[in-house]
Each structure stands twice: as C-alpha cells, then as structure tokens.
Write a protein that holds these residues in place. Structure first.
Motif, PDB file in Angstrom:
ATOM      1  N   ALA A  53       9.423   9.141  -1.069  1.00 12.64           N
ATOM      2  CA  ALA A  53       9.546   7.897  -0.284  1.00 12.64           C
ATOM      3  C   ALA A  53       8.184   7.217  -0.183  1.00 12.64           C
ATOM      4  O   ALA A  53       8.069   5.984  -0.296  1.00 12.64           O
ATOM      5  N   GLY A  54       7.151   8.017   0.011  1.00 16.60           N
ATOM      6  CA  GLY A  54       5.801   7.459   0.096  1.00 16.60           C
ATOM      7  C   GLY A  54       5.381   6.801  -1.204  1.00 16.60           C
ATOM      8  O   GLY A  54       4.804   5.707  -1.219  1.00 16.60           O
ATOM      9  N   LYS A  55       5.691   7.480  -2.316  1.00 17.14           N
ATOM     10  CA  LYS A  55       5.328   6.907  -3.623  1.00 17.14           C
ATOM     11  C   LYS A  55       6.067   5.592  -3.869  1.00 17.14           C
ATOM     12  O   LYS A  55       5.503   4.632  -4.392  1.00 17.14           O
ATOM     13  N   GLU A  56       7.338   5.570  -3.491  1.00 16.16           N
ATOM     14  CA  GLU A  56       8.138   4.353  -3.676  1.00 16.16           C
ATOM     15  C   GLU A  56       7.554   3.193  -2.850  1.00 16.16           C
ATOM     16  O   GLU A  56       7.411   2.069  -3.339  1.00 16.16           O
ATOM     17  N   ALA A  57       7.172   3.500  -1.613  1.00 21.39           N
ATOM     18  CA  ALA A  57       6.594   2.459  -0.751  1.00 21.39           C
ATOM     19  C   ALA A  57       5.271   1.961  -1.336  1.00 21.39           C
ATOM     20  O   ALA A  57       5.016   0.751  -1.386  1.00 21.39           O
ATOM     21  N   LEU A  69       7.695  -2.035   4.087  1.00 21.03           N
ATOM     22  CA  LEU A  69       8.071  -0.695   4.552  1.00 21.03           C
ATOM     23  C   LEU A  69       9.504  -0.673   5.085  1.00 21.03           C
ATOM     24  O   LEU A  69      10.241   0.300   4.893  1.00 21.03           O
ATOM     25  N   ALA A  70       9.892  -1.762   5.735  1.00 21.00           N
ATOM     26  CA  ALA A  70      11.236  -1.812   6.333  1.00 21.00           C
ATOM     27  C   ALA A  70      12.345  -1.704   5.293  1.00 21.00           C
ATOM     28  O   ALA A  70      13.473  -1.331   5.615  1.00 21.00           O
ATOM     29  N   GLU A  71      12.009  -1.995   4.043  1.00 26.46           N
ATOM     30  CA  GLU A  71      13.029  -2.012   2.985  1.00 26.46           C
ATOM     31  C   GLU A  71      13.064  -0.725   2.159  1.00 26.46           C
ATOM     32  O   GLU A  71      13.906  -0.576   1.284  1.00 26.46           O
ATOM     33  N   VAL A  72      12.117   0.180   2.409  1.00 28.23           N
ATOM     34  CA  VAL A  72      12.014   1.366   1.545  1.00 28.23           C
ATOM     35  C   VAL A  72      12.898   2.500   2.083  1.00 28.23           C
ATOM     36  O   VAL A  72      12.697   2.944   3.222  1.00 28.23           O
ATOM     37  N   ARG A 112      -3.576  -1.080  -3.492  1.00 25.29           N
ATOM     38  CA  ARG A 112      -3.108   0.308  -3.427  1.00 25.29           C
ATOM     39  C   ARG A 112      -3.371   0.837  -2.024  1.00 25.29           C
ATOM     40  O   ARG A 112      -4.511   0.854  -1.571  1.00 25.29           O
ATOM     41  N   LEU A 113      -2.316   1.264  -1.351  1.00 21.59           N
ATOM     42  CA  LEU A 113      -2.462   1.886  -0.040  1.00 21.59           C
ATOM     43  C   LEU A 113      -2.113   3.361  -0.173  1.00 21.59           C
ATOM     44  O   LEU A 113      -1.339   3.762  -1.049  1.00 21.59           O
ATOM     45  N   ASN A 114      -2.705   4.162   0.692  1.00 24.00           N
ATOM     46  CA  ASN A 114      -2.353   5.584   0.735  1.00 24.00           C
ATOM     47  C   ASN A 114      -1.154   5.736   1.662  1.00 24.00           C
ATOM     48  O   ASN A 114      -1.202   5.298   2.806  1.00 24.00           O
ATOM     49  N   LEU A 115      -0.084   6.355   1.171  1.00 25.56           N
ATOM     50  CA  LEU A 115       1.104   6.579   2.002  1.00 25.56           C
ATOM     51  C   LEU A 115       1.195   8.069   2.300  1.00 25.56           C
ATOM     52  O   LEU A 115       1.303   8.880   1.374  1.00 25.56           O
ATOM     53  N   VAL A 116       1.151   8.427   3.555  1.00 25.69           N
ATOM     54  CA  VAL A 116       1.124   9.840   3.945  1.00 25.69           C
ATOM     55  C   VAL A 116       2.275  10.133   4.907  1.00 25.69           C
ATOM     56  O   VAL A 116       2.295   9.590   6.024  1.00 25.69           O
ATOM     57  N   PRO A 117       3.229  10.987   4.490  1.00 27.62           N
ATOM     58  CA  PRO A 117       4.303  11.340   5.423  1.00 27.62           C
ATOM     59  C   PRO A 117       3.796  12.299   6.500  1.00 27.62           C
ATOM     60  O   PRO A 117       2.944  13.148   6.223  1.00 27.62           O
ATOM     61  N   VAL A 118       4.284  12.113   7.708  1.00 26.35           N
ATOM     62  CA  VAL A 118       3.911  13.022   8.810  1.00 26.35           C
ATOM     63  C   VAL A 118       5.187  13.612   9.400  1.00 26.35           C
ATOM     64  O   VAL A 118       6.299  13.163   9.085  1.00 26.35           O
ATOM     65  N   GLU A 119       5.046  14.632  10.236  1.00 29.45           N
ATOM     66  CA  GLU A 119       6.211  15.308  10.813  1.00 29.45           C
ATOM     67  C   GLU A 119       7.062  14.340  11.639  1.00 29.45           C
ATOM     68  O   GLU A 119       6.518  13.465  12.321  1.00 29.45           O
ATOM     69  N   PRO A 120       8.365  14.491  11.593  1.00 30.65           N
ATOM     70  CA  PRO A 120       9.240  13.633  12.417  1.00 30.65           C
ATOM     71  C   PRO A 120       8.849  13.726  13.896  1.00 30.65           C
ATOM     72  O   PRO A 120       8.470  14.803  14.373  1.00 30.65           O
ATOM     73  N   ALA A 121       8.896  12.597  14.571  1.00 33.44           N
ATOM     74  CA  ALA A 121       8.610  12.484  16.016  1.00 33.44           C
ATOM     75  C   ALA A 121       7.177  12.849  16.384  1.00 33.44           C
ATOM     76  O   ALA A 121       6.874  13.129  17.542  1.00 33.44           O
ATOM     77  N   SER A 122       6.279  12.837  15.412  1.00 29.43           N
ATOM     78  CA  SER A 122       4.893  13.204  15.721  1.00 29.43           C
ATOM     79  C   SER A 122       4.045  11.987  16.110  1.00 29.43           C
ATOM     80  O   SER A 122       2.986  12.136  16.718  1.00 29.43           O
ATOM     81  N   LEU A 123       4.482  10.805  15.774  1.00 32.90           N
ATOM     82  CA  LEU A 123       3.695   9.609  16.110  1.00 32.90           C
ATOM     83  C   LEU A 123       4.042   9.145  17.523  1.00 32.90           C
ATOM     84  O   LEU A 123       5.172   9.335  17.982  1.00 32.90           O
ATOM     85  N   PRO A 124       3.080   8.534  18.215  1.00 31.55           N
ATOM     86  CA  PRO A 124       3.353   8.096  19.592  1.00 31.55           C
ATOM     87  C   PRO A 124       4.417   7.007  19.646  1.00 31.55           C
ATOM     88  O   PRO A 124       4.562   6.217  18.713  1.00 31.55           O
ATOM     89  N   GLN A 153       4.339   1.979  -4.395  1.00 32.06           N
ATOM     90  CA  GLN A 153       4.613   1.198  -5.604  1.00 32.06           C
ATOM     91  C   GLN A 153       5.060  -0.226  -5.248  1.00 32.06           C
ATOM     92  O   GLN A 153       4.610  -1.209  -5.831  1.00 32.06           O
ATOM     93  N   ARG A 154       5.946  -0.323  -4.252  1.00 30.96           N
ATOM     94  CA  ARG A 154       6.431  -1.661  -3.854  1.00 30.96           C
ATOM     95  C   ARG A 154       5.296  -2.507  -3.266  1.00 30.96           C
ATOM     96  O   ARG A 154       5.224  -3.712  -3.491  1.00 30.96           O
ATOM     97  N   ILE A 155       4.423  -1.859  -2.507  1.00 32.21           N
ATOM     98  CA  ILE A 155       3.300  -2.595  -1.910  1.00 32.21           C
ATOM     99  C   ILE A 155       2.353  -3.073  -3.010  1.00 32.21           C
ATOM    100  O   ILE A 155       1.891  -4.220  -3.004  1.00 32.21           O
ATOM    101  N   LEU A 156       2.105  -2.195  -3.982  1.00 29.43           N
ATOM    102  CA  LEU A 156       1.221  -2.575  -5.093  1.00 29.43           C
ATOM    103  C   LEU A 156       1.800  -3.769  -5.851  1.00 29.43           C
ATOM    104  O   LEU A 156       1.094  -4.723  -6.190  1.00 29.43           O
ATOM    105  N   GLN A 157       3.102  -3.702  -6.079  1.00 34.04           N
ATOM    106  CA  GLN A 157       3.767  -4.777  -6.838  1.00 34.04           C
ATOM    107  C   GLN A 157       3.718  -6.115  -6.090  1.00 34.04           C
ATOM    108  O   GLN A 157       3.415  -7.157  -6.658  1.00 34.04           O
ATOM    109  N   ALA A 158       3.957  -6.061  -4.792  1.00 36.64           N
ATOM    110  CA  ALA A 158       4.060  -7.306  -4.021  1.00 36.64           C
ATOM    111  C   ALA A 158       2.709  -7.819  -3.541  1.00 36.64           C
ATOM    112  O   ALA A 158       2.473  -9.021  -3.521  1.00 36.64           O
TER     113      ALA A 158
END
Lengths: 462, 65
Positions: free
Chosen positions: A412-416, A369-372, A427-439, A418-423
């Motif tokens: 961005a989620g799809k790219e992440a 994730l840090a590289e996407v 298959r993980l579900n990648l879900v974008p959320v609103e900025p600053a919404s996570l604790p 894809q990279r996770i699947l490759q490495a």
C-alpha cells in the motif's frame, strides 16, 4: 580611432547603483498616482478583452468606470484565485475564457508545476515576456551583476516560467548566457570549470546540492569563477539567513534571490541588503489582506499578498490571491521606495513545502492518499532535513481491510508513493505504522510535523 | 539629460515611427519597427509616464487594425 574600451552602456549608466533610479526611488504619492492610472487602464482592458472578467464583473454589477481610487480597486474588484483559472482552462483548454488576446499575440507558453492539483497554463504576449524579464534585472543590478557577466543556468528548462523569465531578463541586461540544459550535477560543475561563468542561476537547494557533489569530486567551488549566485523557485537567501550563509560559504560568492509567482511575474527582486525583497511596482500593484476576514491589513502586519499584474496582458490577473503571507514595509535603507517584504514570504495560507524545487501542498498529498487502497485516513506528514534537502515522510496506518495482512502494508505504501510521484513529481517516503498507534484529535487533526531545524523553515513555520 | 526631456524625445520618436508602421509592406520590417516602438513605449512606462497598457492597442485605436 578612440582608445576607450568598448562597452554596451555609457559611463553614467554603468556607474548607476540602480537599474532605474527614477522609478525605484519614486516617491510614494507619485507611485500611487501611477498605479491608479494603470489600474484604471487594466480594468478597462480586462473588461473589454477578457470574457472571464466581463462575466465575473457583470455578475456583481461592476463597471470599469466604478474604479476611481485605489480603495475602489481593492474593495470593488472581486478577488480571484488560481482555482478559477484552472477550472476554466480544464473546461476549455488550453486557456478558455481567461485569454484576453487573439492567439497570434501569444509568443510563449509556460505552466505551473501542478502541485496543487492541475497545472495552470500561462500564455504570454511579447510585451509580457519583456516586462517579466525586467523584474529579474532590478535585483541583479542591485547585487552588482553587470552586462560583462556570464550567467550559467543550472536547470532543465521545460515549461517552468521562473527560469524562462530569467532568460528574458538576461537578454535585456545583455550578459552572456550559458545553458546547463540536461546536464547532471557533475556535468554542471565540469561546465562551470570549463566555461568560467561568473553568475550561477539555480534553485537555492540545487546550489547546495552542487556544492556537495563538487566536494565529493574534490572541487572547491569557492575557488571557481562564480562571483554571484541568484535564485528563485523556492524559499532562498532573503527568507532563510542560514541558507544564504551556507550558499555564500560553499560558493565563495554573493547570493541573491527573487520572489516570483509563475503566472504573475518575477514580482519582487531581492533587496541588496539581503533581508527581504522589493515589489517591482512598475509591473505589479499589491496590497495585504487578512485571509480570514478579507480586510486590508496595515504595513508592518502580516497578511496575504494580493497582486495585480501589469506584466500579464495575455491572461490578466487582478486582485489575485497568492496565498503568500508577507509583512510589508514602506521604507528601506537601500534607498528603494518600492514596497519591501521583510524576509520575503513568511509562510503560506495553505501549508506548502518545497521538496527539491517542487512545491508540495499538504492538501494535494492528502487528496492522493485518500484514494489509495489499504491506506487509512490516519496518517502524518513528517518534514525533516537530510543533507541539503527537505524530506517528507508519510507515516500511515493500514486500512481495516488489510490490518491482518501485514505483507500488504508495504505494498500500500509503495502504491501511494508511486501515485504521488506520478501526480506531484516528488518522491516521498511512505512508512506503515501499527494500527491505532497515531494520535487521534477531537478537533482539527494535526497532520504536519515540521522537524526541520528552525533556520530552514519560513519565519511563520518556525 | 533630465528624465522629463528624455520622455519628450521618446514620444517624438514614437510619433516619427507611427507612419512607418502603418505604411509597411514587408512583414519583416513592420515587425522590426513595431518592436522598436514597443521598446520606446516600455521606456516611457519605466520612466513613470502615463502611457497605455499595450502599444498594440494604440495602433488599433489610431488605425482601426
């Protein structure tokens, strides 16, 4: 001409409750004396034949003759970790200085899944494969599986050590083997109906997956020829009673499993009591360590399992960190004197989950994730249970660069993903959320949220 | 048969096999006899006997190859 039925074993052996009662019930003092003799031999062997160990031990001043007691072995032989082996193999593939035998002694190559980053290459000599296979047979025999049984292997083989070693064990037991090879789930079910095996060998979650697909096909596997199911590769019946109940109900069979580590051994076959596994002390010496202090922890306390394998002479592993947290017990009502791990593996020192048979480490996902581009450092990993499978969802906040470009969040989620699947091959579900919404956290960020029903989590993760 | 007696018999069998391994000129037969010796070695190992870690090393020590 005799009228006695032909059998691959004599009557006394056939009626034994143990694969090898002499060693499975050997008194602790004699087991420890044997371990000391074998560990001394192994230390001498590793020093003489493995450039890796000679260099490592020379740097600390350790000589084989310094090991006179089991305490000496535990305290003086430096701890080893998979990362050291991977690094050396990367520098000089395939095995680098970790190989202790000339190439012509290597008869089989396997690899770890690579979910912690890079796969570890595992070379085996002929005697390694035979010893490794034996570990499975102790558990099978204890459960009631006999040479007259037929084992159905429901998986693609690849380089996965776990089920290759089960095959080596099947050769030893002398039972019939049917390989499901590349069949799909429906194909496996049809093969079982047609060929009538008596034992299913698979990951535990795949056994449940097969049961679900069979139900859709109108097939009741509880009425099939399968009498036993036996599992490896992920937490199974010995660790998760709910999973045992589900498998046994779906298949109308007795379920068992083994604790194995690809590069070490199928080191701990399941206890017939079903509540843990017994360390195969003919193949492995183990002790428990406090992962924070490095001190040994007593029986009955939880510690990291540190193992030394006699079954890996091609690439010896001495005082090797497994990162598995176990609780040891020295006696069991089943009669075995071999160390018992109650509930098999209770948790991991490095948080790991198993998704569809693949081990996934939190750190491995984070590293990707840090590289996407477009994925910020604010994210959460949510574990849930859907049907018979564990599912991981990554909820992430978009990076500053794309905050105003909402249409790029999904990209961005799809790219992440894809990279996770490759490495990592999951298959993980990648879900974008609103900025600053996570604790946000002042100290250590909480990344993992395990929302699975507690009966599907290892004991320490509940 | 008691395990102790079993171990004695197996050790005797290995002694009998050793010259057959060393004197073999056929790769097929030598491989088979070595395999038989490996199994006997493992039988001793799994009877809890104090045998070497790897039977191949026994040959190397005895024969220099």
């Amino acid at each position: 001409m005799t009228s006695a039925p032909l059998s691959s074993l004599g009557r006394a052996a056939r009626e034994s409750l143990f694969w090898n009662e002499a060693t499975e019930t050997m008194p602790r003092a004699r087991l420890d004396a044997l371990h000391l003799h074998r560990l001394k031999s192994l230390v001498r062997y590793a020093y003489d034949y493995s450039p890796f160990y000679r260099k490592k031990w020379d740097a600390t001043g350790l000589k084989p003759q310094d090991i006179r007691t089991l305490e000496d072995f535990k305290r003086k032989v430096p701890i080893t970790d998979k990362s050291e082996f991977i690094q050396l193999q990367q520098e000089s593939p395939p095995y680098g200085p970790t190989l202790a035998l000339p190439q012509e002694f290597i008869v089989h190559h396997c690899e770890t899944s690579g979910t912690t980053g890079l796969p570890l290459g595992i070379p085996y000599s002929m005697i390694d494969t035979v010893r490794y296979g034996e570990s499975w047979v102790y558990g099978w025999w204890g459960l009631g599986i006999r040479p007259a049984d037929t084992l159905y292997f429901a998986f693609g083989w690849g380089n996965f050590a776990g089920f290759w070693s089960a095959y080596w064990g099947a050769r030893r037991l002398g039972c019939r083997v049917i390989s499901g090879g590349g069949l799909d789930t429906k194909g496996h079910i049809q093969a079982i109906q047609r060929l009538k095996p008596t034992v299913l060998i698979s990951t535990p979650t795949f056994a449940l997956r097969m049961a679900a697909v069979a139900a859709e096909m109108g097939v009741d596997l509880a009425k099939s020829s399968i009498k036993f199911t036996y599992h490896g590769g992920e937490p199974g019946p010995a660790a998760l009673p709910a999973m045992r109940a589900e498998i046994e109900r779906a298949w109308g069979a007795k379920a068992g499993d083994i604790l194995g580590i690809a590069e070490v051994d199928a080191l701990a076959p399941g206890c017939p009591n079903g509540d843990g596994v017994h360390l195969n002390e003919m193949n492995v010496f183990a002790w428990s360590m406090d992962p924070n202090t490095g001190a040994e922890v007593a029986d009955g306390e939880i510690g990291e399992n540190i193992v030394t394998s006699y079954a890996q002479t091609a690439q010896p592993l001495l005082n090797y960190r497994t990162h598995d947290l176990v609780k040891r017990r020295s006696s069991c009502s089943c009669g075995r004197s071999w160390t018992k791990f109650e509930g098999a593996v209770l948790g991991r020192t490095d948080f790991m989950v198993t998704l569809r048979g693949t081990n996934v480490y939190q750190t491995a996902v984070e590293n990707i994730l840090a590289e996407v581009p477009g994925v910020s450092m604010h994210y959460e990993l949510i574990l849930t249970r859907e049907g018979d499978n564990d599912v991981m969802t990554v909820r992430f906040e978009p990076d500053k660069a794309i905050v105003d470009k909402r249409w790029l969040w999904e990209e961005a989620g799809k790219e992440a993903a894809q990279r996770i699947l490759q490495a990592l091959h999951v298959r993980l579900n990648l879900v974008p959320v609103e900025p600053a919404s996570l604790p946000r956290y002042e100290l250590k960020t909480k990344r993992i949220f395990d929302q699975r029903p507690k009966e599907f989590r290892r004991a320490l993760d509940r | 048969m008691k395990n102790e007696d079993l171990a004695v018999r197996i050790r005797q069998a290995r002694e009998l096999l050793a010259p057959a391994i060393n004197g073999c000129e056929s790769p097929q037969i030598e491989t088979m006899v070595r395999s038989a010796d490996m199994e006997l070695h493992l039988a001793l190992w799994n009877l809890g006997e104090t045998v070497s870690l790897r039977p191949e090393l026994d040959y190397a020590e005895k024969t220099g190859h």
